[in-house]
Design a protein around this motif. Structure first.
Motif, mmCIF file in Angstrom:
data_model
loop_
_atom_site.group_PDB
_atom_site.id
_atom_site.type_symbol
_atom_site.label_atom_id
_atom_site.label_comp_id
_atom_site.label_asym_id
_atom_site.label_seq_id
_atom_site.Cartn_x
_atom_site.Cartn_y
_atom_site.Cartn_z
ATOM 1 N N MET A 569 0.844 -1.198 0.000
ATOM 2 C CA MET A 569 0.000 0.000 0.000
ATOM 3 C C MET A 569 0.875 1.242 0.000
ATOM 4 S SD MET A 569 -1.238 -0.355 3.944
ATOM 5 C CE MET A 569 -1.388 -2.129 3.730
ATOM 6 N N TYR A 570 0.285 2.335 -0.357
ATOM 7 C CA TYR A 570 0.994 3.617 -0.322
ATOM 8 C C TYR A 570 -0.019 4.746 -0.249
ATOM 9 C CZ TYR A 570 -0.012 4.858 -5.230
ATOM 10 O OH TYR A 570 -0.619 5.206 -6.408
ATOM 11 N N ASP A 571 0.498 5.922 0.094
ATOM 12 C CA ASP A 571 -0.318 7.128 0.121
ATOM 13 C C ASP A 571 -0.270 7.709 -1.283
ATOM 14 O OD1 ASP A 571 -1.673 9.437 0.661
ATOM 15 O OD2 ASP A 571 -0.248 10.230 2.114
ATOM 16 N N PRO A 572 -1.345 7.636 -2.058
ATOM 17 C CA PRO A 572 -1.261 8.007 -3.483
ATOM 18 C C PRO A 572 -1.028 9.493 -3.687
ATOM 19 C CG PRO A 572 -3.528 7.601 -2.847
ATOM 20 C CD PRO A 572 -2.691 7.197 -1.669
ATOM 21 N N PRO A 573 -0.208 9.837 -4.666
ATOM 22 C CA PRO A 573 -0.022 11.259 -4.995
ATOM 23 C C PRO A 573 -1.312 11.851 -5.550
ATOM 24 C CG PRO A 573 1.689 9.892 -5.985
ATOM 25 C CD PRO A 573 0.624 8.967 -5.507
ATOM 26 N N ARG A 574 -1.452 13.125 -5.402
ATOM 27 C CA ARG A 574 -2.568 13.807 -6.046
ATOM 28 C C ARG A 574 -2.374 13.710 -7.567
ATOM 29 N NH1 ARG A 574 -5.591 17.141 -2.839
ATOM 30 N NH2 ARG A 574 -4.896 17.334 -0.681
ATOM 31 N N PRO A 575 -3.420 13.436 -8.300
ATOM 32 C CA PRO A 575 -3.245 13.192 -9.744
ATOM 33 C C PRO A 575 -2.716 14.392 -10.515
ATOM 34 C CG PRO A 575 -5.584 13.314 -9.141
ATOM 35 C CD PRO A 575 -4.806 13.244 -7.863
ATOM 36 N N GLU A 576 -2.979 15.608 -10.017
ATOM 37 C CA GLU A 576 -2.565 16.790 -10.772
ATOM 38 C C GLU A 576 -1.148 17.250 -10.442
ATOM 39 O OE1 GLU A 576 -4.335 18.179 -6.886
ATOM 40 O OE2 GLU A 576 -4.797 16.674 -8.400
ATOM 41 N N VAL A 577 -0.498 16.593 -9.460
ATOM 42 C CA VAL A 577 0.794 17.081 -8.978
ATOM 43 C C VAL A 577 1.889 16.940 -10.034
ATOM 44 C CG1 VAL A 577 2.647 16.628 -7.327
ATOM 45 C CG2 VAL A 577 0.300 16.836 -6.538
ATOM 46 N N ARG A 578 1.917 15.815 -10.760
ATOM 47 C CA ARG A 578 2.998 15.612 -11.736
ATOM 48 C C ARG A 578 3.038 16.737 -12.770
ATOM 49 N NH1 ARG A 578 6.671 12.256 -13.987
ATOM 50 N NH2 ARG A 578 6.503 10.724 -12.323
ATOM 51 N N ASP A 579 1.877 17.121 -13.302
ATOM 52 C CA ASP A 579 1.856 18.216 -14.279
ATOM 53 C C ASP A 579 2.324 19.516 -13.646
ATOM 54 O OD1 ASP A 579 0.950 16.537 -16.246
ATOM 55 O OD2 ASP A 579 -1.169 17.060 -15.993
ATOM 56 N N ALA A 580 1.947 19.727 -12.375
ATOM 57 C CA ALA A 580 2.377 20.949 -11.687
ATOM 58 C C ALA A 580 3.889 20.960 -11.491
ATOM 59 C CB ALA A 580 1.664 21.063 -10.336
ATOM 60 N N VAL A 581 4.456 19.812 -11.138
ATOM 61 C CA VAL A 581 5.913 19.722 -10.971
ATOM 62 C C VAL A 581 6.617 19.968 -12.306
ATOM 63 C CG1 VAL A 581 7.810 18.136 -10.444
ATOM 64 C CG2 VAL A 581 5.794 18.227 -8.955
ATOM 65 N N ASP A 582 6.084 19.406 -13.386
ATOM 66 C CA ASP A 582 6.676 19.633 -14.715
ATOM 67 C C ASP A 582 6.636 21.122 -15.072
ATOM 68 O OD1 ASP A 582 7.170 16.956 -14.978
ATOM 69 O OD2 ASP A 582 5.382 16.537 -16.175
ATOM 70 N N ALA A 583 5.526 21.781 -14.740
ATOM 71 C CA ALA A 583 5.417 23.220 -15.027
ATOM 72 C C ALA A 583 6.458 24.006 -14.234
ATOM 73 C CB ALA A 583 4.014 23.716 -14.704
ATOM 74 N N CYS A 584 6.708 23.602 -12.981
ATOM 75 C CA CYS A 584 7.732 24.274 -12.184
ATOM 76 C C CYS A 584 9.114 24.070 -12.791
ATOM 77 C CB CYS A 584 7.701 23.765 -10.745
ATOM 78 S SG CYS A 584 6.291 24.344 -9.774
ATOM 79 N N ARG A 585 9.366 22.885 -13.317
ATOM 80 C CA ARG A 585 10.666 22.637 -13.971
ATOM 81 C C ARG A 585 10.841 23.548 -15.172
ATOM 82 N NH1 ARG A 585 13.803 18.173 -12.943
ATOM 83 N NH2 ARG A 585 13.015 16.689 -11.394
ATOM 84 N N ARG A 586 9.786 23.666 -15.997
ATOM 85 C CA ARG A 586 9.894 24.546 -17.175
ATOM 86 C C ARG A 586 10.109 25.992 -16.766
ATOM 87 N NH1 ARG A 586 5.320 21.603 -18.716
ATOM 88 N NH2 ARG A 586 4.007 23.443 -18.328
#
Length: 951
Positions: A569-586
């Motif tokens: 089991m795990y604590d699932p990431p919020r589904p929108e976080v990956r796109d937000a992290v990618d935007a921060c990288r850009r």
């Protein structure tokens, strides 16, 4: 939040409160502080705890309770202090521009009073300047007051009621009435009302996330423990935490600000609120502009007085120069423009409490984010099951029992045993509440998985009621329960760490029975567990066996077990976080994870959301940070772009933020727990979670995410960058016309013309009547598509860069040439000598009206010009910002009223303009727009940015 508001007589035993010693300290009044230390409460046996706290298992008597309440005060933390309203309003007048204008108004009024005869125009000027200050203060106060949230946050974290033994009777009373020595009764789901030492504990576990940031429930016992850090005392529970499993009784040893929660409160109160980059730049700009204005006015006064001009007239002339240089409308325009950004962010679920934080977020270069509740959903979820050599995927996220298990029948017995060996309860939705878990979240995840397999945990409990339990112990790393089956036989269920449980198993369960557990089987199970752990999953093994009766020895229960399988089991990431992290990288924004969780858990989550992509990111724990000096910490922060800081305390988090700021970074910190509050307040921009976060975190932060979504941070950063760009646009717009107001006055001085080409009252009318609305419309320009495709601007970048100043001088110079030309053309065309002109001369009145109208009309074209940096305004669309066109038309309409309306003519000393006059002014304005379009065309042809930044 102000520590000076705490009760004077309430202290802790050690000089620095409970956190200073090797264990939790007894709270005593300062006048009675003993000279020798009282033994650490956690290290005392239960009878000695009652003795040390002068209490008993029956609790305190009413008389003793009253005496202690008088001694210690209420069990509460001081409410957040926002200052009296009148003080906050008065603070609006401390702005440097406001101070300069107030002094100018006072001197002007004094000149009116001392003048003989008294000139009504001078009094009119004094009142007009004072009105400007009042208007700016009113707008700034209204915007700040409406944006701030004034909830008494810390009080909300303390439970309203609790159950207490008083004189042997169990009572329910307000938590604020607790005193040291009270005996508190705790049950699963209760919030802990004060710092307490457990004296009875039955399978008790607490969630310390609000204090430590670590989301895993921690088992609590009643026995004495060796001295150590307070939060590591396994027999203590602390204010602001929750009992998630079991029951217990505890004796209060610290209340109010003497608690561990109070320690964080004091740390938060002591942390200074950082100035935003815009605050610093505006302060520098205000000092420079005010200095230039005063120096220029004084210099012209010194030049004209020796020439024989009347003293009062010369003073009013110099004052006009000073007023021309001070952007009176800037404070109001800046406040309202930032407020527009606040409203835009609120529509995107980001509530900003301080206006200047809007722009600060846009300049963020580093985001220090926690994990649980920010990047993840704070809901443990079973995603994989292993039974008899086969993996079974589990769909669905969170506590809602919605999802499927691939080939569920082989894992039903596994999930049935796991559900029976759990103390958590799954609570169905009620009203607006969603599915939630009461108790250990890991056990709650197993219950949800059982329901996905078609099992009802409550019905299974009824079919096989529990008759015995062996609670989880950190030494055994197991939990076992005994049940009576429907046929009258007994069986035991066990769950725990895979390797520990595997050593106690001698059989492997199958759908149709069991087989002996071979060494090959053991290797296969261990490999399956390692594979799940390698995916960042928390892995539990589940087993069962038949037992002889309801009370078998623990050695019999936890040996010769049949392994049923594994649950990952795990604590699932919020589904929108990956796109937000990618935007921060850009956008060139670095993300540093700062969490209280284990490094492996942190790295697994960081990889899922895209914060970590390298094979070996830099990972450091709080213990390692303690061994580093500032130089070592700087090396850690600069050594890798991907950094995870784990097992950290509030002090560690603050130190990291300070180190990043020392390197010139603009730091945003996210958090939801009370432990995050000091860093939230110390950061350039503190971002708290609005839905799941604690109120103390929301109070310390300047921005609250109403939806707890990390993605909202990315959106807010883009809006903040857009706000900064828009601020530079209207600064160019405002300051360029200041040149147009100043140059005619300087030209008249050096040409020997005795009167001012534009009066101070006219300048105020332009600054507030004609310029504010267009500036606001520029501040409301929509976010440009490429705003998140460039790195954050350097912290040291000046608001008035060389390119910005060049554009101000370019546009202002063209405007100044135009208005000087129309003024002297009108004066010379009359044929009247300079010395013969008076204030009431019709030609003079027409000439100064031409100057005022020329500035207003050229500013209309100027507003269109500054909307873009390089792109042609024709390509952007003249009608794409209708508010700007409406604001410009309003300013021209107001100017027409000043020119033609007799009452306004009397105030501003103006005269009617002819159609030919308007045509000349429009031609000059169009010339300005054409020149700016030519400049942009040249820049596009050169395809290079000027040094000093793009305006």
């Amino acid at each position: 939040m102000h520590p000076e508001r705490t009760r004077q007589g309430t202290t802790a035993l050690h000089e620095d409160g409970p956190a200073a010693g090797s264990g939790a300290a007894v709270q005593v009044p300062a006048p009675e502080r003993p000279s020798t230390p009282v033994p650490s409460i956690p290290s005392l046996p239960v009878p000695a705890v009652f003795t040390a706290l002068e209490s008993s298992p029956r609790g305190l008597t009413p008389a003793e309770t009253t005496a202690r309440r008088d001694r210690y005060g209420p069990n509460e933390l001081p409410g957040a202090s926002h200052g009296q309203v009148w003080r906050r309003l008065l603070a609006q007048f401390t702005d440097l521009f406001a101070v300069v204008l107030l002094v100018s108004s006072a001197i002007t009024f004094l000149a009116y009073w001392l003048g003989q005869p008294r000139d009504p125009a001078t009094l009119q000027l004094a009142l007009a300047i004072f009105a400007v200050v009042l208007l700016n203060a009113g707008i700034g106060f209204a915007q700040e007051y409406s944006a701030e949230r004034t909830a008494e946050s810390l009080q909300a974290m303390v439970p309203h009621t609790c159950r207490v033994l008083r004189d042997g009777e169990r009572r329910e009373l307000s938590a604020r009435d607790l005193v040291p020595g009270d005996v508190v009764v705790l049950e699963a789901g209760d919030a802990v009302p004060a710092d307490c030492r457990l004296v009875e504990a039955q399978e008790a576990a607490v969630n310390n996330a609000a204090l430590t940031g670590e989301s895993d429930p921690v088992t609590r016992i009643a026995e004495a423990v060796p001295p150590g850090p307070p939060l590591e005392a396994r027999n203590c529970v602390f204010m602001g935490t929750d009992l998630v499993a079991g029951t217990g009784k505890a004796v209060v040893f610290a209340t109010g600000t003497a608690t561990e929660f109070g320690r964080i409160f004091r740390l938060t109160a002591a942390a200074p609120r950082q100035q935003t980059p815009l605050q610093r730049q505006v302060a520098v700009m205000a000092r420079r502009v005010a200095g230039v204005a005063l120096a220029t006015g004084a210099a012209l006064f010194a030049v004209r007085v020796p020439s024989g001009q009347p003293f009062v007239d010369t003073f009013v002339f110099s004052l006009g120069v000073m007023v021309a240089l001070v952007p009176e409308g800037l404070p109001a325009t800046l406040s309202v423009s930032l407020a527009i950004g606040v409203r835009r962010m609120a529509r995107r679920h980001a509530l900003v409490k301080q206006l200047l934080a809007v722009e600060a977020l846009g300049s963020t270069s580093v985001i220090c984010t926690d994990k649980t509740g920010t990047l993840t959903q704070a809901e443990m979820t079973v995603v994989q099951l292993w039974a008899d050599g086969v993996s079974h995927a589990v769909s669905g996220v969170g506590y809602a029992p919605v999802g499927e298990i691939t080939d569920a029948p082989p894992v039903r017995e596994l999930l049935r045993a796991a559900a029976l060996c759990s103390n958590a309860r799954l609570v169905r939705p009620a009203g607006r509440d969603a599915w939630r878990v009461l108790g250990d979240t890991t056990e709650g995840a197993l219950l949800v998985a059982a329901m996905k397999a078609g099992l009802d945990p409550a019905e299974e409990e009824m079919r096989a009621p529990r008759v015995g339990e062996y609670p989880f112990d950190s030494a055994r790393k197991l939990m076992s329960t005994v049940h009576r089956d429907s046929d009258g036989t007994y069986f035991a269920c066990a769950k725990g760490a895979p390797l520990e449980l595997l050593t106690r198993c001698d059989a492997l369960g199958h759908g149709d029975g069991k087989t002996p557990l071979t060494e090959a089987d053991r290797s296969r199970v261990a490999a399956a567990a390692d594979g799940m752990a390698g995916q960042g999953l928390r892995v539990l093994a589940v087993a069962r066996r038949q037992v002889s009766g309801p009370r078998p020895p623990i050695a019999d229960v936890e040996s010769e077990l049949t392994l049923l399988g594994l649950a990952g089991m795990y604590d699932p990431p919020r589904p929108e976080v990956r796109d937000a992290v990618d935007a921060c990288r850009r956008a060139g924004i670095r993300i540093v994870m700062v969490t209280g969780d284990h490094p492996l858990t942190a790295e697994a989550v960081a990889r899922r959301v895209g914060i970590v992509r390298e094979a070996a990111p830099a990972v450091a724990t709080g213990t390692q940070l303690d061994t580093m000096d500032d130089s070592g910490l700087d090396d850690l922060l600069t050594g890798s772009t991907e950094l995870l800081l784990c097992r950290v305390s509030p002090e560690h988090k603050m130190r990291v933020v300070t180190a990043l700021q020392r390197r010139g970074e603009v730091v945003a910190v996210t958090g939801d727990g009370a432990n995050d509050a000091p860093a939230l307040k110390h950061a350039d921009i503190g971002v708290a979670m609005g839905a799941s976060g604690t109120d103390v975190a929301r109070e310390a932060a300047v921005m609250v995410l109403l939806d707890d979504s990390f993605a909202s941070i990315t959106t807010a950063v883009g809006l903040g960058r857009s706000v900064y760009r828009n601020i530079r646009k209207f600064l160019i717009y405002l300051f360029s016309h200041n040149i147009a107001e100043l140059m005619p006055i300087l030209a008249a001085t050096f040409a020997g013309f005795p009167l001012v080409p534009i009066t101070a009252v006219q300048i105020l009318a332009i600054d507030l009547g004609s310029d504010v609305l267009p500036a606001l419309a520029l501040g409301a320009e929509p976010m440009e598509p490429d705003v998140m495709n460039s790195p954050p601007r350097p912290r040291q970048e000046r608001l008035f860069s060389a390119a910005v100043m060049g554009r101000i001088l370019f546009l202002g110079g063209i405007q100044a040439l135009g208005v000087c030309a129309v003024f002297f053309w009108h004066i010379h065309a009359s044929g009247i000598p300079y010395a013969d002109f008076t204030q009431d001369d019709p030609v003079y009145r027409e000439a100064i009206t031409m100057v005022q109208a020329g500035i207003v009309v050229s500013q209309f074209f100027n507003a269109l010009a500054v909307r873009t940096d390089r792109q042609s305004v024709l390509r952007a669309g003249l009608l794409s910002n209708p508010w700007l066109l409406a604001a410009g038309c309003f300013g021209i309409g107001l100017m027409a009223a000043i020119s033609y309306a007799p009452p306004l003519q009397a105030i501003f000393n103006t005269a009617p303009l002819t159609p030919a006059d308007w045509a000349v002014l429009v031609a000059f304005g169009a010339l300005l727009l054409a020149a700016e379009e030519l400049r942009k065309w040249t820049l596009r042809r050169r395809r290079s940015s000027p040094k000093g930044g793009t305006p």
